[in-house]
Design a protein around this motif. Structure first.
Motif, PDB file in Angstrom:
ATOM      1  N   PHE A 131     -56.191 -20.858  10.428  1.00 40.74           N
ATOM      2  CA  PHE A 131     -56.854 -20.897  11.592  1.00 40.74           C
ATOM      3  C   PHE A 131     -58.446 -20.314  11.534  1.00 40.74           C
ATOM      4  O   PHE A 131     -58.532 -19.501  10.678  1.00 40.74           O
ATOM      5  CB  PHE A 131     -56.196 -20.104  12.771  1.00 40.74           C
ATOM      6  N   THR A 132     -59.489 -20.711  12.231  1.00 43.41           N
ATOM      7  CA  THR A 132     -60.676 -20.334  12.534  1.00 43.41           C
ATOM      8  C   THR A 132     -60.480 -19.183  13.647  1.00 43.41           C
ATOM      9  O   THR A 132     -59.976 -19.404  14.594  1.00 43.41           O
ATOM     10  CB  THR A 132     -61.679 -21.294  13.145  1.00 43.41           C
ATOM     11  N   LEU A 133     -60.801 -17.896  13.305  1.00 45.78           N
ATOM     12  CA  LEU A 133     -61.177 -16.615  14.046  1.00 45.78           C
ATOM     13  C   LEU A 133     -62.446 -16.521  14.530  1.00 45.78           C
ATOM     14  O   LEU A 133     -63.478 -16.684  13.877  1.00 45.78           O
ATOM     15  CB  LEU A 133     -60.555 -15.461  13.265  1.00 45.78           C
ATOM     16  N   VAL A 134     -62.596 -16.721  15.878  1.00 47.05           N
ATOM     17  CA  VAL A 134     -63.691 -16.298  16.602  1.00 47.05           C
ATOM     18  C   VAL A 134     -63.687 -15.007  17.371  1.00 47.05           C
ATOM     19  O   VAL A 134     -62.863 -14.513  17.797  1.00 47.05           O
ATOM     20  CB  VAL A 134     -64.136 -17.347  17.770  1.00 47.05           C
ATOM     21  N   ILE A 135     -64.756 -14.275  17.194  1.00 46.32           N
ATOM     22  CA  ILE A 135     -64.851 -12.990  17.565  1.00 46.32           C
ATOM     23  C   ILE A 135     -66.168 -12.696  18.394  1.00 46.32           C
ATOM     24  O   ILE A 135     -67.450 -12.793  17.595  1.00 46.32           O
ATOM     25  CB  ILE A 135     -64.831 -11.736  16.514  1.00 46.32           C
ATOM     26  N   PRO A 136     -66.234 -12.286  19.535  1.00 46.58           N
ATOM     27  CA  PRO A 136     -67.698 -11.876  20.119  1.00 46.58           C
ATOM     28  C   PRO A 136     -67.833 -10.629  19.964  1.00 46.58           C
ATOM     29  O   PRO A 136     -67.174  -9.667  20.064  1.00 46.58           O
ATOM     30  CB  PRO A 136     -67.410 -12.327  21.692  1.00 46.58           C
ATOM     31  N   SER A 137     -69.086 -10.176  19.693  1.00 46.42           N
ATOM     32  CA  SER A 137     -69.824  -8.790  19.723  1.00 46.42           C
ATOM     33  C   SER A 137     -70.189  -8.541  21.096  1.00 46.42           C
ATOM     34  O   SER A 137     -70.799  -9.199  21.488  1.00 46.42           O
ATOM     35  CB  SER A 137     -70.875  -8.772  18.730  1.00 46.42           C
ATOM     36  N   VAL A 138     -69.999  -7.310  21.650  1.00 42.26           N
ATOM     37  CA  VAL A 138     -70.226  -6.831  23.033  1.00 42.26           C
ATOM     38  C   VAL A 138     -71.775  -6.545  22.724  1.00 42.26           C
ATOM     39  O   VAL A 138     -72.347  -5.571  22.141  1.00 42.26           O
ATOM     40  CB  VAL A 138     -69.654  -5.507  23.519  1.00 42.26           C
ATOM     41  N   ARG A 197     -63.550  -6.853  26.064  1.00 41.96           N
ATOM     42  CA  ARG A 197     -63.897  -6.661  27.292  1.00 41.96           C
ATOM     43  C   ARG A 197     -64.648  -5.352  27.632  1.00 41.96           C
ATOM     44  O   ARG A 197     -65.111  -5.075  28.791  1.00 41.96           O
ATOM     45  CB  ARG A 197     -62.840  -6.912  28.298  1.00 41.96           C
ATOM     46  N   ALA A 198     -64.805  -4.780  26.662  1.00 45.05           N
ATOM     47  CA  ALA A 198     -65.584  -3.412  26.582  1.00 45.05           C
ATOM     48  C   ALA A 198     -66.335  -3.136  25.067  1.00 45.05           C
ATOM     49  O   ALA A 198     -65.635  -3.855  24.259  1.00 45.05           O
ATOM     50  CB  ALA A 198     -64.768  -2.309  27.082  1.00 45.05           C
ATOM     51  N   PRO A 199     -67.296  -2.151  25.158  1.00 50.13           N
ATOM     52  CA  PRO A 199     -67.758  -1.861  23.814  1.00 50.13           C
ATOM     53  C   PRO A 199     -66.805  -1.198  23.087  1.00 50.13           C
ATOM     54  O   PRO A 199     -65.867  -0.676  23.733  1.00 50.13           O
ATOM     55  CB  PRO A 199     -69.001  -1.036  24.052  1.00 50.13           C
ATOM     56  N   LEU A 200     -66.829  -1.151  21.752  1.00 53.20           N
ATOM     57  CA  LEU A 200     -66.275  -0.250  20.892  1.00 53.20           C
ATOM     58  C   LEU A 200     -66.696   1.287  21.014  1.00 53.20           C
ATOM     59  O   LEU A 200     -67.799   1.368  21.252  1.00 53.20           O
ATOM     60  CB  LEU A 200     -66.210  -0.457  19.359  1.00 53.20           C
ATOM     61  N   VAL A 201     -65.801   2.269  20.740  1.00 56.36           N
ATOM     62  CA  VAL A 201     -66.206   3.819  20.565  1.00 56.36           C
ATOM     63  C   VAL A 201     -66.726   3.774  19.453  1.00 56.36           C
ATOM     64  O   VAL A 201     -66.186   3.479  18.387  1.00 56.36           O
ATOM     65  CB  VAL A 201     -65.099   4.723  20.942  1.00 56.36           C
ATOM     66  N   TYR A 202     -68.203   4.130  19.235  1.00 58.55           N
ATOM     67  CA  TYR A 202     -68.861   4.086  17.967  1.00 58.55           C
ATOM     68  C   TYR A 202     -68.213   4.779  16.760  1.00 58.55           C
ATOM     69  O   TYR A 202     -68.154   4.155  15.815  1.00 58.55           O
ATOM     70  CB  TYR A 202     -70.087   4.738  18.393  1.00 58.55           C
ATOM     71  N   LYS A 203     -67.708   6.128  17.086  1.00 56.86           N
ATOM     72  CA  LYS A 203     -67.274   6.894  15.899  1.00 56.86           C
ATOM     73  C   LYS A 203     -66.043   6.428  15.314  1.00 56.86           C
ATOM     74  O   LYS A 203     -65.767   6.402  14.094  1.00 56.86           O
ATOM     75  CB  LYS A 203     -67.114   8.316  16.265  1.00 56.86           C
ATOM     76  N   TYR A 204     -65.253   5.528  15.944  1.00 54.04           N
ATOM     77  CA  TYR A 204     -63.949   4.746  15.517  1.00 54.04           C
ATOM     78  C   TYR A 204     -64.256   3.337  14.993  1.00 54.04           C
ATOM     79  O   TYR A 204     -63.276   2.693  14.391  1.00 54.04           O
ATOM     80  CB  TYR A 204     -62.860   4.740  16.498  1.00 54.04           C
TER      81      TYR A 204
END
Length: 247
Positions: A18-25, A91-98
């Motif tokens: 499969f092709t995996l599509v990932i959006p960056s916040v 649907r939300a940004p990632l916590v930077y340190k993790y």
């Protein structure tokens, strides 16, 4: 602290090839909106929800079905068997340190499941664009990506790389994810658009049109726009209208 990602599956997890599509916040949330269009238009089925300390805990109604009694979380995986496509929606940004640890584990997981490639959709600040008369889209692809010859034929504009590596200003975790995919020998493409904050729905439509020139996701027999279905959640993208009794 337990740093193991929890995957809650809702269906068959076979995604080999499969092709995996990932959006960056990112600025304008163009990548996320584009993924919303893909999920809604293809009536994609939820494959899994992901829980981790890197994810901001958010819970809400199903953004694609008003009649659904199911809830949606911050990070979910959707699947379309007919098109060999999966979307990892944020649907939300990632916590930077993790973030780095989380993305490393996610890429490792999908590589173990033999995904064909990763496509990262994101955006960048419009004021950073030095060539405003050219296309607002840019791409970066690693040497493993199989569609590079087709990209050349489409005359896409390549992002200018610097000595410090890939930098997409306002692009969120796209650069980090691209680096991780490359290190784990996974074919990867980053596609982004220069934009500003505001109503970015038109940017999402443009991104899908751009992507459709590369990947065979849509029928060529009918107009592409007629094949796109906006998710019901977009009706409240900017909140409810002002109450009439204030006038």
């Amino acid at each position: 602290m337990d740093e193991t990602i929890i995957w809650k599956y809702f269906g068959e997890g076979e995604i080999s090839g499969f092709t995996l599509v990932i959006p960056s916040v990112a600025v304008g949330n163009v990548g996320q909106l584009a993924c919303d269009l893909l999920i809604s238009s293809f009536n994609m089925v939820k494959l899994a929800s992901i829980y981790d300390t890197a994810l901001i805990p958010i819970l809400g109604y199903d953004p694609y079905d008003l009649n659904s009694s199911k809830l949606s979380t911050c990070c979910e995986v959707y699947k379309c068997i007919q098109r060999n496509l999966i979307v990892l929606q944020f649907r939300a940004p990632l916590v930077y340190k993790y973030a780095q640890r989380f993305l490393n584990e996610v890429v490792k997981k999908f590589k173990e499941k033999n995904v064909k490639e990763v496509v990262i959709l994101t955006s960048s600040f419009a004021h950073v664009n030095k060539h405003i008369s050219s296309s607002p889209f840019r791409f970066v692809a690693n040497e493993l990506y199989s569609y590079k010859n087709k990209i050349i034929s489409l005359k896409w504009i390549e992002h200018e790389l610097h000595d410090t590596g890939l930098q997409i200003y306002g692009g969120g975790f796209a650069s980090l994810l691209y680096q991780i995919c490359t290190e784990q020998l996974l074919p990867c493409l980053v596609l982004y658009k220069y934009c500003s904050e505001g109503n970015n729905i038109p940017d999402a439509y443009e991104m899908i049109h751009y992507l459709a020139n590369l990947l065979p996701l849509f029928s060529e027999k009918t107009d592409l726009k007629s094949q796109l279905l906006e998710p019901v959640s977009w009706k409240l993208l900017f909140g409810r209208p002002p109450p009439s009794d204030i006038y």
